[in-house]
Design a protein around this motif. Structure first.
Motif, PDB file in Angstrom:
ATOM      1  N   THR A 254      -1.466   7.489   2.011  1.00 23.81           N
ATOM      2  CA  THR A 254      -2.006   8.626   2.770  1.00 23.81           C
ATOM      3  C   THR A 254      -1.547   9.947   2.166  1.00 23.81           C
ATOM      4  O   THR A 254      -2.354  10.868   1.965  1.00 23.81           O
ATOM      5  CB  THR A 254      -1.564   8.544   4.243  1.00 23.81           C
ATOM      6  N   GLU A 255      -0.264  10.052   1.873  1.00 23.71           N
ATOM      7  CA  GLU A 255       0.274  11.305   1.333  1.00 23.71           C
ATOM      8  C   GLU A 255      -0.234  11.585  -0.082  1.00 23.71           C
ATOM      9  O   GLU A 255      -0.518  12.742  -0.442  1.00 23.71           O
ATOM     10  CB  GLU A 255       1.805  11.257   1.343  1.00 23.71           C
ATOM     11  N   LEU A 256      -0.366  10.509  -0.882  1.00 24.13           N
ATOM     12  CA  LEU A 256      -0.898  10.690  -2.238  1.00 24.13           C
ATOM     13  C   LEU A 256      -2.341  11.212  -2.187  1.00 24.13           C
ATOM     14  O   LEU A 256      -2.703  12.121  -2.938  1.00 24.13           O
ATOM     15  CB  LEU A 256      -0.851   9.367  -3.003  1.00 24.13           C
ATOM     16  N   LEU A 257      -3.150  10.651  -1.286  1.00 24.71           N
ATOM     17  CA  LEU A 257      -4.544  11.053  -1.183  1.00 24.71           C
ATOM     18  C   LEU A 257      -4.688  12.458  -0.593  1.00 24.71           C
ATOM     19  O   LEU A 257      -5.577  13.225  -1.009  1.00 24.71           O
ATOM     20  CB  LEU A 257      -5.322  10.044  -0.335  1.00 24.71           C
ATOM     21  N   GLU A 258      -3.831  12.798   0.341  1.00 26.02           N
ATOM     22  CA  GLU A 258      -3.881  14.153   0.923  1.00 26.02           C
ATOM     23  C   GLU A 258      -3.610  15.210  -0.138  1.00 26.02           C
ATOM     24  O   GLU A 258      -4.276  16.258  -0.184  1.00 26.02           O
ATOM     25  CB  GLU A 258      -2.863  14.269   2.064  1.00 26.02           C
ATOM     26  N   ASN A 259      -2.639  14.930  -0.984  1.00 31.15           N
ATOM     27  CA  ASN A 259      -2.331  15.877  -2.057  1.00 31.15           C
ATOM     28  C   ASN A 259      -3.412  15.891  -3.138  1.00 31.15           C
ATOM     29  O   ASN A 259      -3.652  16.932  -3.765  1.00 31.15           O
ATOM     30  CB  ASN A 259      -0.970  15.549  -2.669  1.00 31.15           C
ATOM     31  N   ALA A 260      -4.078  14.748  -3.322  1.00 30.91           N
ATOM     32  CA  ALA A 260      -5.205  14.707  -4.262  1.00 30.91           C
ATOM     33  C   ALA A 260      -6.331  15.618  -3.765  1.00 30.91           C
ATOM     34  O   ALA A 260      -6.968  16.327  -4.556  1.00 30.91           O
ATOM     35  CB  ALA A 260      -5.698  13.278  -4.432  1.00 30.91           C
ATOM     36  N   ASP A 261      -6.561  15.610  -2.474  1.00 30.31           N
ATOM     37  CA  ASP A 261      -7.587  16.487  -1.896  1.00 30.31           C
ATOM     38  C   ASP A 261      -7.196  17.955  -2.064  1.00 30.31           C
ATOM     39  O   ASP A 261      -8.045  18.806  -2.359  1.00 30.31           O
ATOM     40  CB  ASP A 261      -7.779  16.165  -0.405  1.00 30.31           C
ATOM     41  N   ARG A 262      -5.923  18.249  -1.874  1.00 37.95           N
ATOM     42  CA  ARG A 262      -5.447  19.632  -2.056  1.00 37.95           C
ATOM     43  C   ARG A 262      -5.635  20.092  -3.499  1.00 37.95           C
ATOM     44  O   ARG A 262      -6.031  21.239  -3.755  1.00 37.95           O
ATOM     45  CB  ARG A 262      -3.966  19.733  -1.680  1.00 37.95           C
ATOM     46  N   ALA A 263      -5.360  19.179  -4.445  1.00 36.88           N
ATOM     47  CA  ALA A 263      -5.493  19.532  -5.867  1.00 36.88           C
ATOM     48  C   ALA A 263      -6.946  19.816  -6.225  1.00 36.88           C
ATOM     49  O   ALA A 263      -7.236  20.717  -7.021  1.00 36.88           O
ATOM     50  CB  ALA A 263      -4.944  18.400  -6.733  1.00 36.88           C
ATOM     51  N   LEU A 264      -7.860  19.078  -5.624  1.00 41.53           N
ATOM     52  CA  LEU A 264      -9.280  19.275  -5.909  1.00 41.53           C
ATOM     53  C   LEU A 264      -9.786  20.617  -5.385  1.00 41.53           C
ATOM     54  O   LEU A 264     -10.796  21.146  -5.869  1.00 41.53           O
ATOM     55  CB  LEU A 264     -10.110  18.140  -5.290  1.00 41.53           C
ATOM     56  N   GLU A 265      -9.109  21.175  -4.416  1.00 42.15           N
ATOM     57  CA  GLU A 265      -9.505  22.472  -3.852  1.00 42.15           C
ATOM     58  C   GLU A 265      -9.105  23.643  -4.752  1.00 42.15           C
ATOM     59  O   GLU A 265      -9.592  24.764  -4.576  1.00 42.15           O
ATOM     60  CB  GLU A 265      -8.880  22.653  -2.466  1.00 42.15           C
ATOM     61  N   VAL A 266      -8.204  23.393  -5.698  1.00 39.48           N
ATOM     62  CA  VAL A 266      -7.765  24.455  -6.609  1.00 39.48           C
ATOM     63  C   VAL A 266      -8.862  24.708  -7.638  1.00 39.48           C
ATOM     64  O   VAL A 266      -9.288  23.799  -8.359  1.00 39.48           O
ATOM     65  CB  VAL A 266      -6.453  24.064  -7.321  1.00 39.48           C
ATOM     66  N   ASN A 267      -9.314  25.954  -7.710  1.00 36.21           N
ATOM     67  CA  ASN A 267     -10.400  26.327  -8.624  1.00 36.21           C
ATOM     68  C   ASN A 267      -9.832  26.715  -9.992  1.00 36.21           C
ATOM     69  O   ASN A 267      -9.263  27.793 -10.162  1.00 36.21           O
ATOM     70  CB  ASN A 267     -11.203  27.490  -8.031  1.00 36.21           C
ATOM     71  N   LEU A 268     -10.008  25.830 -10.956  1.00 38.12           N
ATOM     72  CA  LEU A 268      -9.511  26.082 -12.310  1.00 38.12           C
ATOM     73  C   LEU A 268     -10.565  26.720 -13.213  1.00 38.12           C
ATOM     74  O   LEU A 268     -10.265  27.082 -14.355  1.00 38.12           O
ATOM     75  CB  LEU A 268      -9.032  24.766 -12.940  1.00 38.12           C
ATOM     76  N   GLN A 269     -11.780  26.894 -12.705  1.00 40.24           N
ATOM     77  CA  GLN A 269     -12.855  27.423 -13.531  1.00 40.24           C
ATOM     78  C   GLN A 269     -12.555  28.803 -14.107  1.00 40.24           C
ATOM     79  O   GLN A 269     -12.823  29.054 -15.296  1.00 40.24           O
ATOM     80  CB  GLN A 269     -14.164  27.447 -12.731  1.00 40.24           C
ATOM     81  N   PRO A 270     -11.993  29.745 -13.312  1.00 44.84           N
ATOM     82  CA  PRO A 270     -11.674  31.066 -13.895  1.00 44.84           C
ATOM     83  C   PRO A 270     -10.708  30.977 -15.077  1.00 44.84           C
ATOM     84  O   PRO A 270     -10.828  31.763 -16.024  1.00 44.84           O
ATOM     85  CB  PRO A 270     -11.042  31.816 -12.720  1.00 44.84           C
ATOM     86  N   PHE A 271      -9.764  30.022 -15.007  1.00 43.30           N
ATOM     87  CA  PHE A 271      -8.812  29.875 -16.117  1.00 43.30           C
ATOM     88  C   PHE A 271      -9.544  29.400 -17.369  1.00 43.30           C
ATOM     89  O   PHE A 271      -9.311  29.898 -18.477  1.00 43.30           O
ATOM     90  CB  PHE A 271      -7.711  28.887 -15.736  1.00 43.30           C
TER      91      PHE A 271
END
Length: 347
Positions: A254-271
């Motif tokens: 559960t905790e691994l997947l929750e953090n995976a969802d958080r990581a996907l929300e980070v927008n790396l496109q501008p970088f």
């Protein structure tokens, strides 16, 4: 850019003032100079450099901080997983814990080794270096952008002067041609372009490793959800129980997947846009800015000189507006003194 040669208030029973017509003609010539010098292309390049400068100044610090938090959480969860094997099997799988848990533990250890490489790649991404680059670019662009944009807007500026003179011809005498001439001199342009060229030094050594490491991180983040779920898949011959594991996930999953969802929300496109833009900057020939600027300045100088003459003719005896000052009125006391003097002479 404004359309040249058309005036809404013409053809309605009024004649355009001679000086206004002359100024509009100069504006039209400046528009032609803009096309001939290809300054529009230089302006587009400068706009792009301004965007890159802003992205570099930002350093994508917020995004990196968000990912850093996720990385820290993943590391703690995966590192402590061997101590929590008794929690891997929940619900209907609890009866098979002694058989199931060791298999999950092995897969999580392999996943942790893979994750350590991603952690190292992430640690090599240094936003501070991009912020320093942004500050150096900003210093150079402080001169370049106003000059290029100012020259590009000059045809519109002169056309606006013609519009005002068309309505009230006396407004011509207030036109400031000195500022236009100063703009066309392009003071500090050469030095600023040289400073921007210096920003390219060592840039490839910063951009390419960062891009490789960021791509590694992005790939792991995009696949993390599936990787963590695969680690908790039930092996044969009980693979049909996998759906029960996902329906009743352990705290670790559960905790691994929750953090995976958080990581996907980070927008790396501008970088990534910043990195690609900086690669383009490395290949940029500064003459694509300097040549059109010098060409337009040379052509426009003649137009501004003619405008200066029109403005001078619009002023009484060629006097500058600053010279029009009201004469001081005599005070009542001075008037009385003058009267007394005249009376004394009559006596």
């Amino acid at each position: 850019m404004k359309k040249r040669g058309s005036r809404d208030n013409l053809g309605k029973g009024r004649i355009q003032p001679k000086d206004a017509k002359g100024v509009q003609g100069l504006a039209d010539k400046l528009a032609e100079d803009l096309q001939e010098s290809k300054l529009e292309g230089a302006s587009i390049i400068v706009d792009r450099l301004e965007q890159l400068k802003d992205l570099a100044l930002d350093g994508q610090v917020k995004q990196m901080r968000q990912l850093k938090d996720v990385m820290k959480n993943w590391s703690e969860i995966l590192n402590s997983a061997p101590d929590d094997t008794d929690e891997f099997a929940t619900g209907d799988m609890a009866l098979c814990s002694s058989w199931y848990a060791p298999k999950v533990e092995v897969k999580l250890k392999d996943l942790f080794e893979e994750f350590r490489d991603i952690e190292k790649a992430f640690a090599k991404i240094n936003p501070a270096k991009f912020q320093d680059l942004g500050r150096r670019m900003n210093k150079a662009m402080e001169r370049i952008a106003p000059i290029v944009h100012g020259m590009k807007n000059l045809p519109d500026e002169v056309s606006d002067i013609a519009d005002r003179a068309d309505e009230r011809e006396e407004t011509l005498k207030d036109t400031d041609t000195k500022a236009m001439k100063k703009l066309l001199e392009g003071q500090g342009m050469t030095i600023s372009l040289s400073s921007l060229e210096d920003c390219k030094r060592g840039l490839l050594d910063l951009v390419e490793p960062t891009q490789r490491n960021l791509e590694k991180v992005q790939t792991f983040v995009s696949e993390a959800h599936d990787k963590f779920k695969q680690a908790f898949e039930v092996p044969c011959p009980c693979c049909c129980m996998t759906s029960y594991v996902y329906d009743q996930p352990s705290r670790c999953l559960t905790e691994l997947l929750e953090n995976a969802d958080r990581a996907l929300e980070v927008n790396l496109q501008p970088f990534f846009e910043l990195l690609q833009g900086l690669k383009d900057l490395i290949d940029l020939d500064m003459s694509r800015i300097s040549k059109p600027t010098k060409r337009f300045a040379k052509l426009a100088a003649e137009r501004v000189d003619l405008l200066d003459k029109i403005v001078a003719e619009a002023r009484p005896s060629g006097i500058s507006p600053c010279c029009f000052r009201p004469f001081p009125l005599a005070s009542p006391r001075a008037d009385s003194a003058s009267l007394a003097s005249l009376q004394a002479k009559e006596k």
